[in-house]
Scaffold this motif. Structure first.
Motif, PDB file in Angstrom:
ATOM      1  N   PRO A  23       0.832  -1.214   0.000  1.00  0.00           N
ATOM      2  CA  PRO A  23       0.000   0.000   0.000  1.00  0.00           C
ATOM      3  C   PRO A  23       0.860   1.254   0.000  1.00  0.00           C
ATOM      4  O   PRO A  23       1.986   1.260   0.501  1.00  0.00           O
ATOM      5  N   GLU A  24       0.327   2.319  -0.566  1.00  0.00           N
ATOM      6  CA  GLU A  24       1.035   3.589  -0.595  1.00  0.00           C
ATOM      7  C   GLU A  24       1.172   4.154   0.815  1.00  0.00           C
ATOM      8  O   GLU A  24       0.266   4.032   1.644  1.00  0.00           O
ATOM      9  N   LEU A 244       4.778   0.675  10.682  1.00  0.00           N
ATOM     10  CA  LEU A 244       4.329   2.034  10.411  1.00  0.00           C
ATOM     11  C   LEU A 244       3.474   2.528  11.569  1.00  0.00           C
ATOM     12  O   LEU A 244       2.566   1.827  12.029  1.00  0.00           O
ATOM     13  N   PHE A 245       3.772   3.734  12.046  1.00  0.00           N
ATOM     14  CA  PHE A 245       3.005   4.347  13.121  1.00  0.00           C
ATOM     15  C   PHE A 245       2.235   5.544  12.575  1.00  0.00           C
ATOM     16  O   PHE A 245       2.806   6.391  11.866  1.00  0.00           O
ATOM     17  N   ALA A 246       0.957   5.594  12.911  1.00  0.00           N
ATOM     18  CA  ALA A 246       0.143   6.750  12.537  1.00  0.00           C
ATOM     19  C   ALA A 246       0.493   7.915  13.454  1.00  0.00           C
ATOM     20  O   ALA A 246       0.508   7.769  14.676  1.00  0.00           O
ATOM     21  N   VAL A 247       0.806   9.055  12.856  1.00  0.00           N
ATOM     22  CA  VAL A 247       1.159  10.242  13.624  1.00  0.00           C
ATOM     23  C   VAL A 247       0.378  11.444  13.105  1.00  0.00           C
ATOM     24  O   VAL A 247      -0.140  11.445  11.985  1.00  0.00           O
ATOM     25  N   GLN A 252      -2.782  17.156  10.356  1.00  0.00           N
ATOM     26  CA  GLN A 252      -2.935  16.114   9.348  1.00  0.00           C
ATOM     27  C   GLN A 252      -2.365  14.796   9.849  1.00  0.00           C
ATOM     28  O   GLN A 252      -1.471  14.776  10.703  1.00  0.00           O
ATOM     29  N   LEU A 253      -2.880  13.695   9.329  1.00  0.00           N
ATOM     30  CA  LEU A 253      -2.380  12.376   9.683  1.00  0.00           C
ATOM     31  C   LEU A 253      -1.349  11.907   8.661  1.00  0.00           C
ATOM     32  O   LEU A 253      -1.543  12.057   7.451  1.00  0.00           O
ATOM     33  N   TYR A 254      -0.266  11.344   9.170  1.00  0.00           N
ATOM     34  CA  TYR A 254       0.801  10.798   8.330  1.00  0.00           C
ATOM     35  C   TYR A 254       1.223   9.451   8.911  1.00  0.00           C
ATOM     36  O   TYR A 254       0.650   8.981   9.896  1.00  0.00           O
TER      37      TYR A 254
END
Length: 396
Positions: A23-24, A244-247, A252-254
């Motif tokens: 996934p991107e 991968l951690f959502a931050v 905005q979410l990255y």
């Protein structure tokens, strides 16, 4: 570690090219990395290579505020435990901790830190001897297939690692549950702290995660986040997939990509630039703190004639690089301990203990290593008082 590197390199030299089907990502830009936080837990982590942002605010707290925040560690003796990486060699640390318990001399640690395999040991070492049976079980019964699944050669190139760590993820779900996290939170309320290190691959920087603050945050995702941090800290790049951690940054979410903490720091105690002497004065610690560094590995890899091929040359070179990253960490920690008035203690796997493992995680060899650590503790741990090379007595 060497066998894990061989898994990676063997698939890399066999298959060239390939198209990714992953996934991107949504990575942030460099300017936002300093303000990115875990949603709902702004104090979840900090950079390991600089003074924490909240340091000045912490130093401005009144004595009463400090006493309220650290009710059971202020004005008390302090003991710190730093547990290194080392893969399957974490069995040594498990045995040492259990043997230390059996002697009746193992202290309660004010601060515990862990990296890579040390991140698996750290929560249980932090909570105390009631969890000794779990670390013994983990490090004497786990096999390679219980922790990872090899991918096809094509998938190893087109995806993000040579193996799938879904089995490891499932194991962590069994060991790190809501009850354990609640107990970690209870220790945070007493003033004790637990940290785990990862490497933020986007930033190429070491990160210290405050596991106790996360556990005490009340966030419904705290347990899963802690599992993910441990998995990230143990994920050798290319061998295990990154995490991968959502931050959140600037509204905005990255996502951030994190891998094995040992890539940037094999072991740590507190961030660079922290004035620990001032911290101890603030905490009213009148006795010299004890610092114990547990090295899940050798201080020097055994001599071995390297076969003249790409796989062996590269694998041995990377293994040597990681060994000397550890040496740099020990030297840095020792010098900081000298500066800040800590009693430095280091223990490692004896050089004459042969690595006869037949796979990345060989339960037979790991049991032997566990028993070695246990017997060393039972007979009285011969702590090094300095890293090798600092005196003529080899640090003992």
């Amino acid at each position: 570690m060497f066998r894990l590197l061989c898994i990676l390199l063997s698939v890399s030299v066999t298959v060239l090219g390939g198209c990714t089907s992953l996934p991107e990502r949504k990575p942030m830009n460099a300017e936002l990395q300093e303000v990115a936080i875990i949603p709902g837990i702004p104090d979840a982590r900090s950079w390991a290579d600089t003074r924490p942002e909240n340091y000045e605010n912490w130093m401005s707290l009144s004595k009463q505020q400090i006493r309220e925040r650290y009710p059971e560690t202020i004005s008390k003796p302090h003991n710190y435990l730093a547990i290194s990486g080392g893969g399957a060699r974490g069995a040594f640390g498990a045995g040492l901790l259990n043997g230390w318990t059996a002697t009746g001399t193992r202290p309660e640690f004010t601060i515990v830190t862990g990296v890579s395999t040390g991140s698996i040991l750290a929560p249980f070492a932090f909570l105390g001897s009631d969890y000794d049976h779990l670390i013994k079980k983990f490090y004497t019964t786990m096999s390679t297939e219980a922790l990872l699944t090899k991918r096809s050669r094509i998938a190893a190139v087109t995806k993000d690692a040579a193996t799938d760590s879904a089995p490891m993820k499932n194991q962590l779900a069994l060991y790190i549950d809501d009850e354990l996290v609640a107990k970690i939170a209870a220790e945070y309320a007493k003033g004790r702290e637990l940290f785990i290190g990862t490497t933020n691959l986007d930033a190429s920087r070491s990160v210290n995660w405050n596991i106790t603050a996360i556990a005490a945050s009340g966030n419904p995702n705290a347990t899963q986040l802690i599992r993910d941090i441990i998995r990230a800290s143990s994920s050798v790049p290319g061998v295990f997939p990154p995490v991968l951690f959502a931050v959140e940054a600037d509204g905005q979410l990255y996502d951030e990509m994190h891998v094995d903490g040992g890539i940037s720091s094999n072991v740590f105690v507190y961030p660079i630039g922290l004035d620990w002497t001032a911290v101890m004065k603030k905490m009213d610690v009148k006795t010299k703190p004890n610092l114990y560094v547990l090295r899940n590995g050798y201080l020097q890899d055994a001599w071995k004639a390297v076969k003249r091929n790409t796989l062996n040359i590269t694998a041995h070179s990377v293994s040597t690089l990681l060994t000397y990253v550890g040496h740099g960490d020990f030297n840095r920690i020792y010098l900081a301990a000298q500066r800040d008035g800590l009693d430095f203690n280091l223990v490692e796997i004896p050089a004459d203990f042969e690595d006869t493992s037949t796979e990345a995680f060989d339960p037979v060899w790991m049991t032997q290593l566990y028993e070695l650590g246990y017997s060393m503790a039972i007979n009285g741990i011969n702590w090094r008082k300095s890293p090798p090379g600092y005196d003529t007595n080899d640090g003992r």
